[in-house]
Structure formats: C-alpha cells, structure tokens
Design a protein around this motif. Structure first.
Motif, PDB file in Angstrom:
ATOM      1  N   PHE A   1       0.719  -1.132  -0.074  1.00 34.74           N
ATOM      2  CA  PHE A   1      -0.358   0.078  -0.301  1.00 34.74           C
ATOM      3  C   PHE A   1       0.474   1.203   0.439  1.00 34.74           C
ATOM      4  CE2 PHE A   1      -3.421  -3.315   1.268  1.00 34.74           C
ATOM      5  CZ  PHE A   1      -4.306  -1.979   0.487  1.00 34.74           C
ATOM      6  N   THR A   2       2.111   1.580   0.457  1.00 31.43           N
ATOM      7  CA  THR A   2       2.871   2.015   0.350  1.00 31.43           C
ATOM      8  C   THR A   2       3.821   2.398  -1.354  1.00 31.43           C
ATOM      9  OG1 THR A   2       5.113   1.447   1.626  1.00 31.43           O
ATOM     10  CG2 THR A   2       2.740   2.445   3.399  1.00 31.43           C
ATOM     11  N   LYS A   3       3.978   0.715  -1.400  1.00 29.92           N
ATOM     12  CA  LYS A   3       4.775   1.092  -2.901  1.00 29.92           C
ATOM     13  C   LYS A   3       4.508   2.597  -3.724  1.00 29.92           C
ATOM     14  CE  LYS A   3       6.351  -2.210  -6.457  1.00 29.92           C
ATOM     15  NZ  LYS A   3       5.230  -2.028  -7.125  1.00 29.92           N
ATOM     16  N   ASN A   4       4.737   3.106  -4.504  1.00 30.45           N
ATOM     17  CA  ASN A   4       4.258   4.195  -4.968  1.00 30.45           C
ATOM     18  C   ASN A   4       4.810   3.838  -6.006  1.00 30.45           C
ATOM     19  OD1 ASN A   4       4.719   6.884  -2.801  1.00 30.45           O
ATOM     20  ND2 ASN A   4       2.768   5.963  -3.999  1.00 30.45           N
ATOM     21  N   ASP A   5       4.182   3.756  -7.242  1.00 32.19           N
ATOM     22  CA  ASP A   5       4.388   3.722  -8.579  1.00 32.19           C
ATOM     23  C   ASP A   5       4.181   4.807  -9.650  1.00 32.19           C
ATOM     24  OD1 ASP A   5       4.648   0.688  -8.100  1.00 32.19           O
ATOM     25  OD2 ASP A   5       2.481   0.597  -8.684  1.00 32.19           O
ATOM     26  N   ALA A   6       4.652   4.388 -11.001  1.00 36.29           N
ATOM     27  CA  ALA A   6       4.762   6.100 -11.419  1.00 36.29           C
ATOM     28  C   ALA A   6       3.728   6.465 -12.286  1.00 36.29           C
ATOM     29  CB  ALA A   6       5.695   5.857 -12.787  1.00 36.29           C
TER      30      ALA A   6
ATOM     31  N   ILE B   1     -10.254   6.315  -0.937  1.00 40.09           N
ATOM     32  CA  ILE B   1     -11.123   5.088  -1.066  1.00 40.09           C
ATOM     33  C   ILE B   1     -10.408   4.976  -2.408  1.00 40.09           C
ATOM     34  CG2 ILE B   1     -13.464   4.486  -1.811  1.00 40.09           C
ATOM     35  CD1 ILE B   1     -14.545   6.295   0.180  1.00 40.09           C
ATOM     36  N   HIS B   2     -10.206   5.786  -3.456  1.00 40.04           N
ATOM     37  CA  HIS B   2      -9.865   5.799  -5.084  1.00 40.04           C
ATOM     38  C   HIS B   2      -8.539   4.887  -5.269  1.00 40.04           C
ATOM     39  CE1 HIS B   2     -13.083   7.154  -7.248  1.00 40.04           C
ATOM     40  NE2 HIS B   2     -12.801   8.005  -6.502  1.00 40.04           N
ATOM     41  N   TYR B   3      -7.445   5.163  -3.828  1.00 34.82           N
ATOM     42  CA  TYR B   3      -5.997   4.733  -3.739  1.00 34.82           C
ATOM     43  C   TYR B   3      -6.372   3.179  -3.465  1.00 34.82           C
ATOM     44  CZ  TYR B   3      -1.469   4.012  -2.591  1.00 34.82           C
ATOM     45  OH  TYR B   3      -0.395   4.396  -2.234  1.00 34.82           O
ATOM     46  N   THR B   4      -7.122   3.430  -1.952  1.00 33.19           N
ATOM     47  CA  THR B   4      -7.046   1.427  -1.664  1.00 33.19           C
ATOM     48  C   THR B   4      -8.028   0.701  -2.882  1.00 33.19           C
ATOM     49  OG1 THR B   4      -8.150   2.887   0.345  1.00 33.19           O
ATOM     50  CG2 THR B   4      -8.568   0.532   0.339  1.00 33.19           C
ATOM     51  N   LEU B   5      -8.521   0.958  -3.459  1.00 30.59           N
ATOM     52  CA  LEU B   5      -9.387   0.237  -4.272  1.00 30.59           C
ATOM     53  C   LEU B   5      -8.385  -0.223  -5.422  1.00 30.59           C
ATOM     54  CD1 LEU B   5     -13.191   1.295  -5.030  1.00 30.59           C
ATOM     55  CD2 LEU B   5     -12.265  -0.484  -3.646  1.00 30.59           C
ATOM     56  N   GLU B   6      -8.119   0.710  -5.895  1.00 34.36           N
ATOM     57  CA  GLU B   6      -6.468   0.511  -6.855  1.00 34.36           C
ATOM     58  C   GLU B   6      -5.402  -0.083  -6.605  1.00 34.36           C
ATOM     59  OE1 GLU B   6      -7.186   0.838  -9.969  1.00 34.36           O
ATOM     60  OE2 GLU B   6      -9.152   1.399  -9.699  1.00 34.36           O
ATOM     61  N   LYS B   7      -5.293  -0.113  -5.595  1.00 34.96           N
ATOM     62  CA  LYS B   7      -4.119  -0.901  -4.321  1.00 34.96           C
ATOM     63  C   LYS B   7      -5.187  -2.094  -4.397  1.00 34.96           C
ATOM     64  CE  LYS B   7      -0.053   1.827  -4.025  1.00 34.96           C
ATOM     65  NZ  LYS B   7       1.000   0.898  -4.997  1.00 34.96           N
TER      66      LYS B   7
ATOM     67  N   LEU C   1      -1.301  10.034  -6.237  1.00 37.48           N
ATOM     68  CA  LEU C   1      -1.176  10.009  -4.683  1.00 37.48           C
ATOM     69  C   LEU C   1      -0.029   9.345  -4.310  1.00 37.48           C
ATOM     70  CD1 LEU C   1      -5.018   9.228  -4.112  1.00 37.48           C
ATOM     71  CD2 LEU C   1      -3.885  11.754  -4.621  1.00 37.48           C
ATOM     72  N   LYS C   2       0.428   9.200  -3.403  1.00 40.15           N
ATOM     73  CA  LYS C   2       1.056   9.320  -2.554  1.00 40.15           C
ATOM     74  C   LYS C   2       1.040   8.999  -0.974  1.00 40.15           C
ATOM     75  CE  LYS C   2       6.505  10.368  -0.874  1.00 40.15           C
ATOM     76  NZ  LYS C   2       6.273   9.655   0.190  1.00 40.15           N
ATOM     77  N   MET C   3       1.098   6.976  -0.569  1.00 39.46           N
ATOM     78  CA  MET C   3       0.751   7.358   0.997  1.00 39.46           C
ATOM     79  C   MET C   3       2.052   6.490   1.397  1.00 39.46           C
ATOM     80  SD  MET C   3      -1.896   5.254   2.524  1.00 39.46           S
ATOM     81  CE  MET C   3      -2.817   4.721   1.796  1.00 39.46           C
ATOM     82  N   ILE C   4       2.153   7.287   2.876  1.00 41.00           N
ATOM     83  CA  ILE C   4       3.344   7.876   3.544  1.00 41.00           C
ATOM     84  C   ILE C   4       3.081   6.948   4.887  1.00 41.00           C
ATOM     85  CG2 ILE C   4       3.758   9.723   2.968  1.00 41.00           C
ATOM     86  CD1 ILE C   4       2.734  10.922   6.041  1.00 41.00           C
ATOM     87  N   LYS C   5       3.999   6.123   5.392  1.00 40.81           N
ATOM     88  CA  LYS C   5       3.884   5.217   6.663  1.00 40.81           C
ATOM     89  C   LYS C   5       4.320   6.395   7.732  1.00 40.81           C
ATOM     90  CE  LYS C   5       6.834   1.856   4.643  1.00 40.81           C
ATOM     91  NZ  LYS C   5       7.767   1.520   4.030  1.00 40.81           N
ATOM     92  N   GLY C   6       3.918   5.285   9.378  1.00 38.30           N
ATOM     93  CA  GLY C   6       3.240   6.544  10.175  1.00 38.30           C
ATOM     94  C   GLY C   6       3.065   5.456  11.623  1.00 38.30           C
ATOM     95  N   ASN C   7       3.163   5.914  12.550  1.00 38.41           N
ATOM     96  CA  ASN C   7       2.704   4.952  13.383  1.00 38.41           C
ATOM     97  C   ASN C   7       1.842   6.057  14.229  1.00 38.41           C
ATOM     98  OD1 ASN C   7       5.480   3.535  13.414  1.00 38.41           O
ATOM     99  ND2 ASN C   7       6.676   4.546  14.307  1.00 38.41           N
TER     100      ASN C   7
END
Ligand code: R1P
Length: 292
Positions: free
Chosen positions: A182-187, A282-288, A191-197
């Motif tokens: 979910f955090t691997k950003n393809d070309a 939601i869009h990011y999640t469904l695509e991933k 959108l970008k997903m960052i990692k956090g705690n």
C-alpha cells in the motif's frame, strides 16, 4: 463445542451482531467507521451480491475488478472492533453446524479505511498515511493474552511513564507485506501514501487531548506522546487501529490501517473538504486492492 451462550448464531445461521452468514463474507475486507462510507465504496463495485445491516454494522459484498470484497462499517472505537474481529473470525474459522473450530484456519485480509489527526507539523491535512505500528492507549488488551516483544514493552513503558496512565499501552505492527504493497508508489500513482505510527485512543476529546468544556486530566497530552522514543515516533491519532492490529495478531489475520489525515493537531488546522480527502483514500485503496 462452543455453547450457544458464548457464540450466538441467529436462527437464519447468521452471526449475532454482524448478521452475516459465512458465505456472505469475502476474504478481503475493507472496514470503515462511518456507516455512510459503505455505499461510498461499494458504488464503485462492478456488482453487489449482499447488503446486510444490524446496528452500526453495515456490510456490502461484491466484485471489484475481478476481486470479491466485503466492505463493513464498525462505528467508532476498539470495543466495536473487538466484536467485529471476533465475529469475522468465527464466520471463517468456526463450523456453525458443529460449533467446533475448523482444522484448517483461514487468514483474512482486513484493510481499515479511516480518518485521523496528525501529531506532527510536517504531516499535512490531506496526507494519506498507512499505520506501520499502532499503540493502543485503551484497556482492551487487559482482557487478552497479547505477547509483546522486548522493544514493544520498552516503548509501552516509556509512554506509560510519560503520560502517567495506570495501565500498560500495547503496541502491534501491521502486516509487513500489506504495508509494502500500500505504500509502494508506482509511476502511475498520482497519490502518495506515507508510513506512520498511530496512537489509538478510547475517545475523541480528552483521550485525544481536546478540551471543550472539561479539562483533560493529563496536561499537555500531545507533547507527552508525540516526541521520539529512541527511533519510534507517533505520527497520528484515531480510535480503532491498535484494536485491529492486536486482534489480528491474536487471531492470525493480515491487517493494515489506512488514514486520510483530516486534522493537524499541532498547527490547529482541519480539512476544508473532508469528504474529498476520504474519496481520495477510497480510490487509492480500491486500485491497490485490485493488484493485491
Ligand atoms: C472519530 O471522528 C472517528 O473517525 C476516525 C476515528 O478513528 C473515529 O472512529 O475514524 P473513522 O473516520 O474511520 O470513523
């Protein structure tokens, strides 16, 4: 055999609170807090086979780009998450006819799509964040035997000392493969997903350091929890993630929590268009998910 008082099955063979029968659940599950977020997600499905609800638990199961997905709402808080996780597990791992645990266990993939507040100035409103680790600042795990590594115990101890709470906070990680996916950003990803705690709190106001009319018992709460403990730093807070991760670790399910950051608690900003931030997640999640 699990007695009917311990595992309640409704007359139609559905589980007590979720109201679902085993065949109505997919192995890939999106969970959301807000019941209204369920149709906001299932509207993008190619087909919907199940629509069931009871209390705050609404479920739509359908197909998205060839993958069967259930989307379920939970309401707020880890107490609801405990009910959800136990019943999801029973749906796949308990034989409802014999009331016995199945010999071959199924591991579900569960993805929380939720909202959250940032604890760091540089994590802006509108960011998308995957919770790599979660700290449970609630007492749910006082009732289960959750094992904690040495490192997890050290962080927990430090948070306990800093905040002076009377219980041990618990710490659990997400599934590593899901975090990477979910955090691997393809070309092609816009959108970008960052990692956090993520800090999971048993409420929205004082448990997250907010003061409306009542003054929180813990002074300067945000300052006490957001500083680094060795190389570990909390990035955001919400109300479910640690409960998911802990129940997932105990039951053997693969978990990840994805957050749309709606507030920045340090710069005191709140999103001007929260629905838009959630829609992007939601869009990011469904695509991933379609490439899982
Ligand atoms: C509080 O407003 C709620 O929003 C966050 C918190 O975890 C809590 O449930 O998540 P959801 O938007 O997924 O409900």
């Amino acid at each position: 055999m699990i007695p009917s008082s311990e595992l309640v099955i409704n007359p139609d063979n559905s589980i007590y609170h979720l109201n679902l029968q085993p065949h109505q659940l997919a192995d890939t599950i999106i969970t959301v807090g807000d019941p209204e977020r369920v149709p906001s997600i299932s509207q993008f499905f190619d087909s919907i086979e199940v629509k069931i609800h009871k209390r705050e638990f609404i479920t739509h199961t359908g197909m998205y780009k060839g993958k069967r997905i259930s989307v379920i709402s939970t309401g707020m808080g880890t107490d609801n998450v405990e009910v959800l996780m136990t019943e999801l597990d029973a749906l796949v791992n308990v034989d409802f006819k014999t009331r016995k645990i199945k010999e071959k266990l199924t591991s579900l993939t569960i993805i929380r799509v939720g909202t959250s507040g940032s604890l760091q100035e540089d994590i802006k409103v509108g960011s998308l964040l995957a919770s790599q680790n979660a700290v449970g600042m609630d007492t749910l795990m006082q009732f289960y035997r959750l094992e904690q590594s040495q490192k997890e115990q050290e962080i927990s101890q430090q948070i306990k000392e800093n905040t002076q709470v009377d219980f041990n906070p618990y710490i659990v990680s997400a599934d590593e493969n899901l975090v990477n996916h979910f955090t691997k950003n393809d070309a092609s990803d816009s959108l970008k997903m960052i990692k956090g705690n993520t800090l999971t709190c048993p409420g929205f106001y004082a448990p997250q350091g907010r003061e409306v009319r009542l003054k929180p018992k813990i002074d300067n709460y945000l300052d006490k929890i957001r500083n680094k403990i060795d190389d570990f730093q909390l990035t955001n807070m919400e109300m479910e993630t640690a409960g998911y991760y802990a129940m997932g670790r105990l039951l053997g399910h693969k978990m990840i929590s994805l957050n749309a950051i709606l507030a920045n608690r340090i710069t005191h900003q709140f999103s001007e268009n929260p629905q838009e931030e959630v829609n992007r997640l939601i869009h990011y999640t469904l695509e991933k998910i379609s490439s899982l």
